[in-house]
Design a protein around this motif. Sequence first.
Motif, PDB file in Angstrom:
ATOM      1  N   LEU A 182       0.820  -1.209   0.000  1.00  0.00           N
ATOM      2  CA  LEU A 182       0.000   0.000   0.000  1.00  0.00           C
ATOM      3  C   LEU A 182       0.857   1.264   0.000  1.00  0.00           C
ATOM      4  CD1 LEU A 182      -2.530  -1.212   2.720  1.00  0.00           C
ATOM      5  CD2 LEU A 182      -2.804  -1.293   0.221  1.00  0.00           C
TER       6      LEU A 182
ATOM      7  N   GLN B  92      -6.157  -7.777   6.705  1.00  0.00           N
ATOM      8  CA  GLN B  92      -5.169  -7.649   7.764  1.00  0.00           C
ATOM      9  C   GLN B  92      -4.002  -6.802   7.286  1.00  0.00           C
ATOM     10  OE1 GLN B  92      -7.013  -8.853  10.641  1.00  0.00           O
ATOM     11  NE2 GLN B  92      -4.867  -8.902  11.152  1.00  0.00           N
ATOM     12  N   GLY B  93      -3.659  -5.787   8.045  1.00  0.00           N
ATOM     13  CA  GLY B  93      -2.512  -4.958   7.705  1.00  0.00           C
ATOM     14  C   GLY B  93      -1.224  -5.550   8.244  1.00  0.00           C
ATOM     15  N   TRP B  94      -0.133  -5.251   7.567  1.00  0.00           N
ATOM     16  CA  TRP B  94       1.176  -5.726   8.002  1.00  0.00           C
ATOM     17  C   TRP B  94       2.242  -4.763   7.508  1.00  0.00           C
ATOM     18  CZ3 TRP B  94       3.860  -6.506   3.542  1.00  0.00           C
ATOM     19  CH2 TRP B  94       3.138  -6.898   2.401  1.00  0.00           C
ATOM     20  N   ASN B  95       3.393  -4.828   8.150  1.00  0.00           N
ATOM     21  CA  ASN B  95       4.561  -4.042   7.745  1.00  0.00           C
ATOM     22  C   ASN B  95       5.708  -5.006   7.464  1.00  0.00           C
ATOM     23  OD1 ASN B  95       3.625  -1.287   8.067  1.00  0.00           O
ATOM     24  ND2 ASN B  95       3.521  -1.751  10.240  1.00  0.00           N
TER      25      ASN B  95
ATOM     26  N   SER C  66       8.536  -9.192   8.981  1.00  0.00           N
ATOM     27  CA  SER C  66       7.204  -8.598   8.839  1.00  0.00           C
ATOM     28  C   SER C  66       6.471  -8.735  10.181  1.00  0.00           C
ATOM     29  CB  SER C  66       6.416  -9.270   7.715  1.00  0.00           C
ATOM     30  OG  SER C  66       6.217 -10.633   8.015  1.00  0.00           O
TER      31      SER C  66
ATOM     32  N   LYS D 232       4.340  -1.092   3.772  1.00  0.00           N
ATOM     33  CA  LYS D 232       3.054  -1.315   4.432  1.00  0.00           C
ATOM     34  C   LYS D 232       2.164  -2.054   3.439  1.00  0.00           C
ATOM     35  CE  LYS D 232      -0.708   1.183   6.699  1.00  0.00           C
ATOM     36  NZ  LYS D 232      -0.683   0.350   7.883  1.00  0.00           N
ATOM     37  N   GLY D 233       1.617  -3.174   3.876  1.00  0.00           N
ATOM     38  CA  GLY D 233       0.768  -3.964   2.997  1.00  0.00           C
ATOM     39  C   GLY D 233      -0.478  -4.433   3.701  1.00  0.00           C
ATOM     40  N   GLY D 234      -1.255  -5.213   2.980  1.00  0.00           N
ATOM     41  CA  GLY D 234      -2.464  -5.780   3.547  1.00  0.00           C
ATOM     42  C   GLY D 234      -2.873  -7.031   2.790  1.00  0.00           C
ATOM     43  N   THR D 235      -3.341  -8.016   3.530  1.00  0.00           N
ATOM     44  CA  THR D 235      -3.814  -9.260   2.951  1.00  0.00           C
ATOM     45  C   THR D 235      -5.076  -9.685   3.689  1.00  0.00           C
ATOM     46  OG1 THR D 235      -1.498  -9.896   2.572  1.00  0.00           O
ATOM     47  CG2 THR D 235      -3.149 -11.626   2.336  1.00  0.00           C
TER      48      THR D 235
ATOM     49  N   PRO E 113       2.356  -7.679  12.033  1.00  0.00           N
ATOM     50  CA  PRO E 113       1.020  -7.141  11.802  1.00  0.00           C
ATOM     51  C   PRO E 113       0.868  -5.716  12.337  1.00  0.00           C
ATOM     52  CG  PRO E 113       0.983  -8.716  13.612  1.00  0.00           C
ATOM     53  CD  PRO E 113       2.375  -8.728  13.042  1.00  0.00           C
ATOM     54  N   THR E 114      -0.039  -4.976  11.736  1.00  0.00           N
ATOM     55  CA  THR E 114      -0.362  -3.647  12.250  1.00  0.00           C
ATOM     56  C   THR E 114      -1.571  -3.781  13.154  1.00  0.00           C
ATOM     57  OG1 THR E 114      -1.742  -3.132  10.352  1.00  0.00           O
ATOM     58  CG2 THR E 114       0.549  -2.454  10.247  1.00  0.00           C
TER      59      THR E 114
END
Length: 169
Positions: free
Chosen positions: A95, A130-133, A165, A124-127, A167-168
Amino acid sequence: MTDNTTHTRPDLPFEQRLQYLADRVEIQDLMVRYALGQDLHQAGDNGVLEQWDTVFAPEATVDYSAAGGPPLKDIHYRALVDVMRGSDGSMSGLLKWQHFQGVSAVDMDGDTAVARTQHLHTHKGGTDGQGWNLIETGFFVDRLVRRPEGWRIVHRTLEIIWMDSFPTV
């Protein structure tokens, strides 16, 4: 890296030491332009070549096999854009991101140089909602040549020290 850099040779004339400093600044600007190429083009904007064409020599290759295996060994730098930014590219699930480059250690020999530059890359991503870094640290090891248009990278190798990685919230 070798230990014969101009900056360790105080016996050289002032003009040569001054040229070394000017070259180092120009090489450091290349490293920043590489990261800016990544960071200024987000949210589907894949125009990284706007900056990268001023960083790499036209024939430059990269070895990013540390990040993705043999298909990323010694490929043309423009092909890396598709690998990273294509619809199924390594950055397609991201993202936002930012790429921090350290100050390069540079060894120069006339119109050629080798630079080792630390990096810290944040993503910063999401799957599935769920957000994650993702954080990656390592080095770029670059072979450079001085051209009429300035210093350019002719080959870049990515070295990854660690990647993690989380989670956010």
